[in-house]
Design a protein around this motif. Sequence first.
Motif, PDB file in Angstrom:
ATOM      1  N   LEU A   1       0.818  -1.218   0.000  1.00  0.00           N
ATOM      2  CA  LEU A   1       0.000   0.000   0.000  1.00  0.00           C
ATOM      3  C   LEU A   1       0.851   1.267   0.000  1.00  0.00           C
ATOM      4  O   LEU A   1       0.463   2.282  -0.571  1.00  0.00           O
ATOM      5  CB  LEU A   1      -0.928   0.003   1.215  1.00  0.00           C
ATOM      6  CG  LEU A   1      -2.074  -1.024   1.183  1.00  0.00           C
ATOM      7  CD1 LEU A   1      -2.832  -1.012   2.496  1.00  0.00           C
ATOM      8  CD2 LEU A   1      -3.030  -0.752   0.029  1.00  0.00           C
ATOM      9  N   ILE A   2       2.035   1.208   0.631  1.00  0.00           N
ATOM     10  CA  ILE A   2       2.849   2.432   0.711  1.00  0.00           C
ATOM     11  C   ILE A   2       3.498   2.759  -0.637  1.00  0.00           C
ATOM     12  O   ILE A   2       3.835   3.912  -0.910  1.00  0.00           O
ATOM     13  CB  ILE A   2       3.910   2.318   1.831  1.00  0.00           C
ATOM     14  CG1 ILE A   2       4.380   3.706   2.268  1.00  0.00           C
ATOM     15  CG2 ILE A   2       5.092   1.478   1.406  1.00  0.00           C
ATOM     16  CD1 ILE A   2       5.230   3.706   3.510  1.00  0.00           C
ATOM     17  N   VAL A   3       3.666   1.750  -1.513  1.00  0.00           N
ATOM     18  CA  VAL A   3       4.294   2.009  -2.822  1.00  0.00           C
ATOM     19  C   VAL A   3       3.295   1.994  -3.970  1.00  0.00           C
ATOM     20  O   VAL A   3       3.651   2.357  -5.090  1.00  0.00           O
ATOM     21  CB  VAL A   3       5.416   0.991  -3.130  1.00  0.00           C
ATOM     22  CG1 VAL A   3       6.527   1.085  -2.130  1.00  0.00           C
ATOM     23  CG2 VAL A   3       4.873  -0.427  -3.203  1.00  0.00           C
TER      24      VAL A   3
ATOM     25  N   TYR B   1      10.795   2.717   5.472  1.00  0.00           N
ATOM     26  CA  TYR B   1       9.698   2.043   6.176  1.00  0.00           C
ATOM     27  C   TYR B   1       9.918   0.532   6.226  1.00  0.00           C
ATOM     28  O   TYR B   1       9.806  -0.098   7.285  1.00  0.00           O
ATOM     29  CB  TYR B   1       8.378   2.379   5.474  1.00  0.00           C
ATOM     30  CG  TYR B   1       7.157   1.700   6.049  1.00  0.00           C
ATOM     31  CD1 TYR B   1       6.576   2.151   7.218  1.00  0.00           C
ATOM     32  CD2 TYR B   1       6.584   0.597   5.420  1.00  0.00           C
ATOM     33  CE1 TYR B   1       5.450   1.529   7.751  1.00  0.00           C
ATOM     34  CE2 TYR B   1       5.456  -0.026   5.939  1.00  0.00           C
ATOM     35  CZ  TYR B   1       4.898   0.452   7.099  1.00  0.00           C
ATOM     36  OH  TYR B   1       3.786  -0.168   7.621  1.00  0.00           O
ATOM     37  N   ILE B   2      10.261  -0.060   5.093  1.00  0.00           N
ATOM     38  CA  ILE B   2      10.461  -1.510   5.017  1.00  0.00           C
ATOM     39  C   ILE B   2      11.682  -1.922   5.832  1.00  0.00           C
ATOM     40  O   ILE B   2      11.645  -2.905   6.584  1.00  0.00           O
ATOM     41  CB  ILE B   2      10.586  -1.974   3.547  1.00  0.00           C
ATOM     42  CG1 ILE B   2       9.250  -1.778   2.820  1.00  0.00           C
ATOM     43  CG2 ILE B   2      11.019  -3.440   3.464  1.00  0.00           C
ATOM     44  CD1 ILE B   2       9.321  -1.971   1.315  1.00  0.00           C
TER      45      ILE B   2
ATOM     46  N   GLY C   1       7.561  10.802   7.769  1.00  0.00           N
ATOM     47  CA  GLY C   1       7.826  10.758   6.338  1.00  0.00           C
ATOM     48  C   GLY C   1       7.109   9.617   5.642  1.00  0.00           C
ATOM     49  O   GLY C   1       6.509   9.788   4.575  1.00  0.00           O
ATOM     50  N   SER C   2       7.141   8.424   6.255  1.00  0.00           N
ATOM     51  CA  SER C   2       6.540   7.246   5.636  1.00  0.00           C
ATOM     52  C   SER C   2       5.029   7.379   5.506  1.00  0.00           C
ATOM     53  O   SER C   2       4.450   7.019   4.484  1.00  0.00           O
ATOM     54  CB  SER C   2       6.882   5.995   6.456  1.00  0.00           C
ATOM     55  OG  SER C   2       8.269   5.771   6.484  1.00  0.00           O
TER      56      SER C   2
ATOM     57  N   PRO D   1      -6.597   7.635   1.523  1.00  0.00           N
ATOM     58  CA  PRO D   1      -7.232   6.456   2.132  1.00  0.00           C
ATOM     59  C   PRO D   1      -6.232   5.503   2.772  1.00  0.00           C
ATOM     60  O   PRO D   1      -6.516   4.909   3.826  1.00  0.00           O
ATOM     61  CB  PRO D   1      -7.971   5.787   0.967  1.00  0.00           C
ATOM     62  CG  PRO D   1      -7.462   6.406  -0.269  1.00  0.00           C
ATOM     63  CD  PRO D   1      -6.928   7.741   0.094  1.00  0.00           C
ATOM     64  N   VAL D   2      -5.054   5.363   2.170  1.00  0.00           N
ATOM     65  CA  VAL D   2      -4.009   4.511   2.751  1.00  0.00           C
ATOM     66  C   VAL D   2      -3.495   5.143   4.041  1.00  0.00           C
ATOM     67  O   VAL D   2      -3.303   4.454   5.055  1.00  0.00           O
ATOM     68  CB  VAL D   2      -2.858   4.300   1.749  1.00  0.00           C
ATOM     69  CG1 VAL D   2      -1.718   3.503   2.390  1.00  0.00           C
ATOM     70  CG2 VAL D   2      -3.357   3.598   0.496  1.00  0.00           C
TER      71      VAL D   2
END
Length: 493
Positions: A146-148, A162-163, A231-232, A239-240
Amino acid sequence: MINLPILPILIPLVSAVLLLFLSKRIYAQRVVSVAASFATVIAAAVVLMKVKTDGIQTVDMGSWPAPFGITLVSDMLSILLVLTSSVITLCVVIYSFRSIGSGREAFYYYPIVQFLLVGVNGSFTTGDIFNLFVFFEIMLMSSYVLIVIGGTKVQLQESIKYILINVISSAIFVIAVGFLYSVTGSLNMAHISARLTDIGGEPIVTVLALLFLIVFGLKGGIFPLYFWLPGSYAAPPAPVLALFGALLTKVGVYAILRTYTLFFYHDQPFTHDILSLLALLTMVAGSIGALAYKDVKQILIYNIVIAVGVLLFGIAIMTEESIAGTLFYFIHDMIIKAALFMLGGIMIWITGTSKMDKMGGLIRQYPALGWTFLTASFALAGIPPLSGFIGKLLIVRAGFEAGEYVGAIVVLLSSLAVLYSVVTLFMEVFWKKPKLPQLHVKKQTSSLFLPAAALVVLSVLYGVGTEAVYPYVMQAVEALIHPEIYIDAVLKE
């Protein structure tokens, strides 16, 4: 007989697999996703009523009795959080129809949201510490996608950090679970609690408590481990961000609450003093960030950090009143954070920017949006009789009664920082005359506004109807303050 506690995990899991086969059929994905989310809410509500009338519900997977097999446990704490998460996910899914974009919808957005809900609901429900790690990983892998999703430059930049952070915290989690197993010889959380009671206040237990605090602190956004969060969380679309802000950090805080009330309550003077200090520093750091930024997303994200500090302070005091306040505030914060990020997303969509100084005057064209945002802001700050008030009141009162005067005052001051930051945001975005002439025509926001407004209404009802919620919260508090209730229900002693 249907094993009820498994339904809020099974429904999103089955729907996620089904949605994978509908990747090119956007309309079908929307229908299935809403239907599945609604069914999950209904299932969670049914389990809630079952727990209210019959007490803690357990499911022994594969018919292996606890502590030998994997056990799912729905006590009042877990099912309240499962129901709240499911309602939020339903609203975010509806909000996504207009806001996420057809490009992202075609790249498995809806199945990944359902997988995220599997991880969140599973984390709240599992009674096995290694299974908690498994559900954490399901949740985190979903969040990695979802973050990418959409692949903008800022998303890709922030996703690496984040990862990396979450991979490190997951590695420490496995090490901590391994140490815990070597000490207790069990992975069942109720059995571990019983074994740790026999061990008593050995130094190894304190070391384990600190190790788990590091793991869950990284995931929950505690000072100084929150550095990755602003930042992340700002990188993905609204929505994410609403899902992340409402659910992900709360799973980390839930894990601290569960382990510190079930495992690590023997050496309280040391571990809980550290927890209290970290709570204060988290509130201070969040307040500084919320007051310093002029960006809609960043202000709301730093308010997540403040809320984590308030929740930690309630856990650190560890009295019946403080835990009750923590639970009231926990549910309130999940609902109101989702609502505020969704409303913030509408403001950004209208103006095309997240910078406050480039907005202004929206109250003229969007009065309902403005007043709803102000109501949500007051709820966030804990203005009575809205939902944030009762939780903070109980936590502050418990703090004063326990002699934690500095902490209680910091909670009150952080409330002022929250109020100032969100009211300034309201004045800048809605009330202030724009510096530049507004060239945009009025946009249709009803399909975005309605799910966000529904959460604000739910928050108001939660605040006004505190008496109706009180018996449920106190049933959850009783099992947390008296861990033997949880242990007896799981081990069936």
